[in-house]
Design an enzyme around this catalytic site. Structure first.
Site, PDB file in Angstrom:
ATOM      1  N   HIS A   1      22.019   7.600  51.500  1.00 30.75           N
ATOM      2  CA  HIS A   1      20.607   7.992  51.561  1.00 30.75           C
ATOM      3  C   HIS A   1      19.783   6.729  51.769  1.00 30.75           C
ATOM      4  O   HIS A   1      20.344   5.624  51.910  1.00 30.75           O
ATOM      5  CB  HIS A   1      20.207   8.749  50.293  1.00 30.75           C
ATOM      6  CG  HIS A   1      20.580   8.040  49.024  1.00 30.75           C
ATOM      7  ND1 HIS A   1      20.040   6.825  48.666  1.00 30.75           N
ATOM      8  CD2 HIS A   1      21.468   8.358  48.035  1.00 30.75           C
ATOM      9  CE1 HIS A   1      20.553   6.441  47.510  1.00 30.75           C
ATOM     10  NE2 HIS A   1      21.433   7.357  47.114  1.00 30.75           N
TER      11      HIS A   1
ATOM     12  N   SER B   1      22.985  10.000  45.264  1.00 28.02           N
ATOM     13  CA  SER B   1      23.906  10.931  45.936  1.00 28.02           C
ATOM     14  C   SER B   1      24.058  12.190  45.097  1.00 28.02           C
ATOM     15  O   SER B   1      24.315  13.275  45.624  1.00 28.02           O
ATOM     16  CB  SER B   1      25.271  10.278  46.129  1.00 28.02           C
ATOM     17  OG  SER B   1      25.123   9.062  46.833  1.00 28.02           O
TER      18      SER B   1
ATOM     19  N   GLY C   1      21.821  -2.115  44.098  1.00 25.76           N
ATOM     20  CA  GLY C   1      20.535  -1.510  43.781  1.00 25.76           C
ATOM     21  C   GLY C   1      20.185  -1.670  42.302  1.00 25.76           C
ATOM     22  O   GLY C   1      21.052  -1.512  41.436  1.00 25.76           O
TER      23      GLY C   1
ATOM     24  N   HIS D   1      20.648   3.473  49.811  1.00 29.52           N
ATOM     25  CA  HIS D   1      21.741   2.661  50.371  1.00 29.52           C
ATOM     26  C   HIS D   1      21.257   1.889  51.604  1.00 29.52           C
ATOM     27  O   HIS D   1      21.587   0.719  51.783  1.00 29.52           O
ATOM     28  CB  HIS D   1      22.901   3.561  50.803  1.00 29.52           C
ATOM     29  CG  HIS D   1      23.542   4.354  49.711  1.00 29.52           C
ATOM     30  ND1 HIS D   1      23.404   5.712  49.611  1.00 29.52           N
ATOM     31  CD2 HIS D   1      24.327   3.983  48.670  1.00 29.52           C
ATOM     32  CE1 HIS D   1      24.099   6.147  48.565  1.00 29.52           C
ATOM     33  NE2 HIS D   1      24.663   5.122  47.966  1.00 29.52           N
TER      34      HIS D   1
ATOM     35  N   VAL E   1      14.730   2.852  45.370  1.00 31.44           N
ATOM     36  CA  VAL E   1      14.034   3.671  46.368  1.00 31.44           C
ATOM     37  C   VAL E   1      13.886   5.081  45.783  1.00 31.44           C
ATOM     38  O   VAL E   1      14.849   5.644  45.258  1.00 31.44           O
ATOM     39  CB  VAL E   1      14.807   3.716  47.704  1.00 31.44           C
ATOM     40  CG1 VAL E   1      14.123   4.625  48.701  1.00 31.44           C
ATOM     41  CG2 VAL E   1      14.948   2.301  48.268  1.00 31.44           C
TER      42      VAL E   1
ATOM     43  N   LYS F   1      18.694   0.461  40.798  1.00 31.41           N
ATOM     44  CA  LYS F   1      18.944   1.806  40.276  1.00 31.41           C
ATOM     45  C   LYS F   1      20.051   1.789  39.222  1.00 31.41           C
ATOM     46  O   LYS F   1      19.961   2.452  38.206  1.00 31.41           O
ATOM     47  CB  LYS F   1      19.307   2.710  41.463  1.00 31.41           C
ATOM     48  CG  LYS F   1      19.959   4.010  41.122  1.00 31.41           C
ATOM     49  CD  LYS F   1      18.932   5.048  40.879  1.00 31.41           C
ATOM     50  CE  LYS F   1      19.478   6.415  40.572  1.00 31.41           C
ATOM     51  NZ  LYS F   1      20.886   6.623  40.640  1.00 31.41           N
ATOM     52  N   ASP F   2      21.129   1.031  39.521  1.00 32.06           N
ATOM     53  CA  ASP F   2      22.254   0.937  38.583  1.00 32.06           C
ATOM     54  C   ASP F   2      22.128  -0.384  37.821  1.00 32.06           C
ATOM     55  O   ASP F   2      22.900  -1.328  38.026  1.00 32.06           O
ATOM     56  CB  ASP F   2      23.571   1.018  39.355  1.00 32.06           C
ATOM     57  CG  ASP F   2      23.742   2.372  40.015  1.00 32.06           C
ATOM     58  OD1 ASP F   2      24.312   3.261  39.390  1.00 32.06           O
ATOM     59  OD2 ASP F   2      23.247   2.553  41.147  1.00 32.06           O
TER      60      ASP F   2
HETATM   61  P1  AMP Z   1      26.706   4.307  45.069  1.00 30.03           P
HETATM   62  O1  AMP Z   1      27.098   4.789  46.433  1.00 30.03           O
HETATM   63  O2  AMP Z   1      26.031   5.328  44.234  1.00 30.03           O
HETATM   64  O3  AMP Z   1      27.827   3.580  44.368  1.00 30.03           O
HETATM   65  O4  AMP Z   1      25.588   3.203  45.309  1.00 30.03           O
HETATM   66  C1  AMP Z   1      25.849   2.091  46.141  1.00 30.03           C
HETATM   67  C2  AMP Z   1      24.751   1.098  45.964  1.00 30.03           C
HETATM   68  O5  AMP Z   1      23.498   1.682  46.325  1.00 30.03           O
HETATM   69  C3  AMP Z   1      24.613   0.612  44.505  1.00 30.03           C
HETATM   70  O6  AMP Z   1      24.387  -0.784  44.516  1.00 30.03           O
HETATM   71  C4  AMP Z   1      23.423   1.387  44.032  1.00 30.03           C
HETATM   72  O7  AMP Z   1      22.725   0.728  42.994  1.00 30.03           O
HETATM   73  C5  AMP Z   1      22.578   1.456  45.284  1.00 30.03           C
HETATM   74  N1  AMP Z   1      21.613   2.555  45.190  1.00 30.03           N
HETATM   75  C6  AMP Z   1      21.870   3.849  44.876  1.00 30.03           C
HETATM   76  N2  AMP Z   1      20.735   4.562  44.807  1.00 30.03           N
HETATM   77  C7  AMP Z   1      19.719   3.694  45.055  1.00 30.03           C
HETATM   78  C8  AMP Z   1      18.300   3.814  45.101  1.00 30.03           C
HETATM   79  N3  AMP Z   1      17.676   4.970  44.889  1.00 30.03           N
HETATM   80  N4  AMP Z   1      17.581   2.702  45.385  1.00 30.03           N
HETATM   81  C9  AMP Z   1      18.197   1.510  45.589  1.00 30.03           C
HETATM   82  N5  AMP Z   1      19.532   1.335  45.564  1.00 30.03           N
HETATM   83  C10 AMP Z   1      20.282   2.408  45.292  1.00 30.03           C
END
Ligand code: AMP
Length: 282
Positions: A33, A185, A146, A36, A175, A148-149
């Protein structure tokens, strides 16, 4: 964009990309999204070559978590990454990352047991292990994550420091959708009603942020404010709401030095997380 599935192909492709200059890495689990893509854009702006990974890492999911039903949208993800001019996508199968007999793990002690690590035992061991492997396979100059985490960021920063990985961790802002919901996701699991209820997470953080900006420094008073907002949505089941040190994830009693306010809650079938960083008081 070149798409590879094996470690050997990745190493060969990276050797080529290195001729362009610096390499930026964006690790993901796919179902991409705009959050990412913001990391990809930051990598594109800061580095000469961009490598993305898509790997739904089994070792970071608990036995009763959503590994098997985690959204997988590989073709759409490839189109999005291609449109952002990603140079290389590494998308391994679990057996490529964890061949029979794999027995080495990376454990970032103490930090990994806090926030999500407390609710999801073993989660950050899985994250640290897979990210260490990606760093060893790809050898990036910078890797993008991000905010976010936020707990993941604390764990990985400590790992990079402790294990002397020669790279920089770059953290990008959260974001959000225009109504404030942090992109995830897992938002795909939400019904329209769940999605409305989920807005309480951002509202909670926002109310705490406003009260801190107005001068409240006591963490328990700020947490009470947050809990009162969360109570507006009885269907949202709180996992945790905490005010912690952003580096160690230990609870903070007051926020004069700044703090991380982090929340996790179940909304319908989805476990959602969100957070805000409070700046130090002037
Ligand atoms: P994931 O696919 O959920 O493991 O996320 C991959 C990367 O995208 C991680 O570093 C997350 O922190 C980042 N990420 C996920 N959602 C967001 C968001 N809303 N804003 C910024 N980064 C994000």
């Amino acid at each position: 964009m070149r798409i590879v599935h094996t470690i050997a192909e990745t190493r060969a492709a990276i050797a080529d990309l290195r001729r362009k200059g610096s390499v930026g890495l964006v690790p993901t689990m796919g179902a991409l999204h705009a959050g990412h893509l913001s990391l990809v854009r930051a990598a594109r702006a800061a580095c000469n070559a961009v490598v993305a990974t898509i790997f739904v890492n089994p070792t970071q999911f608990g036995p009763n978590e959503d590994f098997s039903k985690y959204p997988r949208t590989f073709q759409a993800d490839c189109a999005l990454l291609e449109a952002e001019s990603v140079d290389l996508l590494f998308a391994p199968e679990p057996a490529e990352m964890y061949p029979e007999g794999s027995s080495t793990i990376v454990e970032v002690e103490r930090i990994s047991d806090r926030l999500d690590g407390q609710s999801r035992p073993g989660h950050f061991r899985g994250v640290a292990t897979v990210v260490a492997k990606l760093f060893n396979i790809i050898g990036p100059d910078k890797s993008f994550f991000g905010q976010k985490d936020a707990a993941q960021v604390a764990v990985l920063r400590r790992m990079v420091r402790d294990l002397n990985f020669p790279l920089e961790i770059v953290v990008c802002p959260i974001v959000r959708d225009p109504d404030g919901l942090a992109l995830s996701s897992r938002n795909r699991y939400l019904s329209p009603d769940d999605r409305k209820s989920a807005l309480v997470l951002h509202r909670t953080l926002h109310r705490i942020e406003s009260r801190a900006a107005a001068g409240e420094v006591d963490a328990s008073a700020l947490l009470d404010t947050g809990l009162a907002v969360l109570a507006e949505e009885p269907d949202v089941r709180l996992d945790y709401l905490r005010i912690v040190d952003p580096d160690t994830l230990e609870d903070r009693a007051d926020v004069r030095q700044g703090a991380l306010v982090a929340v996790a809650a179940w909304v319908g079938p989805a476990r959602l997380i969100d957070n805000v960083l409070l700046p130090p008081h002037p």
